[in-house]
Design an enzyme around this catalytic site. Structure first.
Site: not given
Length: 418
Positions: A21, A114, A158, A184, A298
C-alpha cells in the site's frame, strides 16, 4: 501449483516485506515530483510492478522532464497494463484524466469486473469519456476539469485516493464529497500523508476534502518503504496459534514493522487477543464476539482462521465485510469455503461471517480461487489442522507476497508439491 502443507511447529524471525500500500503511493508521488525509484521496488509484488511499469509508460508519453506536473500528453492512446491490481487502476485512472491522456487500461483476471461505476460517473461528470476498446480493457478519453466529485464512502477508498492524487494538478479548485461513512479510512490517511510530504495541500471538511488546483508535487527525496502489516499479519497470527496450542512454543518475531504506522492492518495485534477472549452478548441471537472489519478488510481470511482456533462454544462474527465480494475472488465466499474445506463451521451472510470456535481443524483440500489472501490464510491454518492442507493455486501469492512460501519454510513450515 499444488502444495501439501504439513502441520509444523514454527519459530524464528521474519523480516516484514515493504508495504504494498505504501509502495503504490510513494511511487506515484515520486513520479509526480520528477523522482524515480528505478528498479528498487521491482519484484516486490505483481501489483506494485504494475504501478511502477504504468508510471514509466506515462512519464515516457509526456512532454517535459520535470515530473508529471501539468505536462501535456502526446497524441495517441497510451496502453497501460495494470494486471490485476485494483490500486493501480483506481489510482491512475483519475491521474491520466487530469494529465489529459487518452489511455487504455489493460486488466487481467477479474479486475475489469470489479466495482468502478461510481468513479467512472464522477469522472464523466467532469469531462471524461469511457470506452471499452477490447475485452478486459477500460479506455478513458478527454481531460478532467475541476469541480465537485461525489464518491460513496462504502465502495472503495481507492476512489478517494485516486482523486486526491489527481485533483491538485487541475487548473481550478475541487472538492471531494463523501456520501455516507468512509470505509478503509486508514488507506486514505496513508494517501494524505504521502501527498502532503510532497507539499500538496488538502483540507479536510465535514463533507470530505477540499483541494486547490495548480499545485506542484515537490517531494525532496525518496523515502524508504515501511514494513507491511498486511503480510506480517500471517506471521503474527501463526505465532498466536502456536502460543495457544503448541507445548514447546517458540516465538516468531517479525522485524521491520512501525508500531506508529498509519496502516489499518496493524490492528492484527489486538485481533489475536481473540484466542483468550471470553464470549460477550451483543444483541444477537447467539453469544458472539463481534469484529468490525470496515477498516481492515484484507485481514478477514486470517481472522476466520483465528476464530476457528478459539475454544469450543466461542462464536465470532466478522461483519461489515460486504466489499470483500469484489476482490480477486468473492472473498467472503472463498473464505467460508476454505474454512468448510478444513472442517470448520461457518455461516456466510451478505456482509458477514459467523464462525464457531473448534480449537482444531481437520485439514483437507483448499481451492484458493486464485486469491493470494486465501492461499496465505490456508497455509497459516495448517498450524491447527490434524491432517495436511492440500492447497491448489499457491502461485497466487505473487500478487502481494512472492516470497511467502520461502519465508514460511524459514520459520519451520513444511510443504511439498502435491
Amino acid at each position: 501449483m499444488r502444495y501439501r502443507i504439513e502441520k509444523a511447529a514454527n519459530k524464528g524471525m521474519a523480516q516484514a516485506i515493504p508495504s504494498k500500500s505504501a509502495a503504490h503511493r510513494w511511487l506515484i508521488v515520486a513520479a509526480l515530483s520528477g523522482l524515480d525509484y528505478g528498479d528498487r521496488l521491482k519484484g516486490l509484488s505483481e501489483d506494485v510492478d504494475a504501478t511502477r511499469e504504468c508510471l514509466v509508460e506515462i512519464r515516457t508519453s509526456l512532454d517535459g522532464a520535470a515530473g508529471l506536473n501539468g505536462a501535456a500528453g502526446r497524441s495517441g492512446v497510451l496502453k497501460l497494463r495494470v494486471r490485476e491490481s485494483g490500486s493501480t487502476l483506481r489510482f491512475l485512472l483519475p491521474l491520466a484524466a487530469a494529465l489529459g491522456l487518452n489511455a487504455d487500461f489493460i486488466c487481467e483476471g477479474k479486475l475489469a469486473d470489479r466495482p468502478l461505476a461510481e468513479l467512472k460517473a464522477a469522472l464523466e461528470e467532469r469531462g471524461c469519456r469511457f470506452e471499452q476498446p477490447a475485452e478486459g480493457a477500460i479506455g478513458i478519453r478527454g481531460r478532467l476539469s475541476a469541480g465537485e466529485f461525489r464518491i460513496p464512502g462504502n465502495v472503495s477508498s481507492q476512489y478517494v485516493s485516486g482523486l486526491i492524487f489527481a485533483l491538485p494538478l487541475l487548473e481550478g479548485d475541487s472538492c471531494i464529497v463523501i456520501e455516507g461513512e468512509l470505509e478503509s479510512r486508514p488507506y486514505v490517511d496513508m494517501t494524505l500523508a504521502a501527498v502532503r510530504a510532497a507539499g500538496i495541500e488538502v483540507e479536510e471538511t465535514e463533507a470530505g476534502f477540499e483541494i486547490k488546483g495548480g499545485q506542484k508535487y515537490a517531494l525532496e527525496s525518496l523515502p524508504e518503504i515501511e514494513g507491511d502489516w498486511s503480510s506480517a499479519a500471517n506471521w503474527i497470527v501463526l505465532d498466536a496459534l502456536n502460543k495457544a496450542r503448541v507445548e514447546d512454543y517458540k516465538e516468531i518475531i517479525v522485524l521491520g514493522l512501525d508500531e506508529n504506522s498509519l496502516q489499518g492492518d496493524k490492528a492484527i495485534r489486538e485481533y489475536v487477543k481473540l484466542l483468550d477472549k471470553k464470549m460477550e452478548t451483543n444483541g444477537y441471537s447467539k453469544k458472539v464476539d463481534v469484529i468490525d472489519v470496515r477498516n481492515t478488510p484484507d485481514l478477514v481470511p486470517l481472522l476466520a482462521v483465528l476464530a476457528c482456533a478459539r475454544e469450543k462454544g466461542c462464536v465470532t462474527r466478522i461483519e461489515n465485510a460486504g466489499r470483500l465480494r469484489f476482490k480477486e475472488s468473492d472473498r467472503l465466499e472463498s473464505t467460508a469455503a476454505m474454512i468448510r474445506s478444513l472442517g470448520g463451521r461457518v455461516e456466510e451472510g451478505e456482509d458477514y461471517l459467523l464462525i464457531d470456535g473448534q480449537v482444531r481443524l481437520d485439514g483437507g483440500e483448499v481451492d484458493s480461487y486464485g486469491d493470494h489472501r486465501i492461499v496465505m490464510a490456508a497455509a497459516v491454518a495448517a498450524a491447527i489442522c490434524e491432517n495436511p492442507v492440500v492447497l491448489d493455486g499457491a502461485e497466487a501469492t505473487r500478487k502481494s507476497y512472492p516470497g511467502f512460501f520461502e519465508d514460511f519454510a524459514s520459520l519451520g513450515g513444511v510443504f511439498t508439491e502435491a
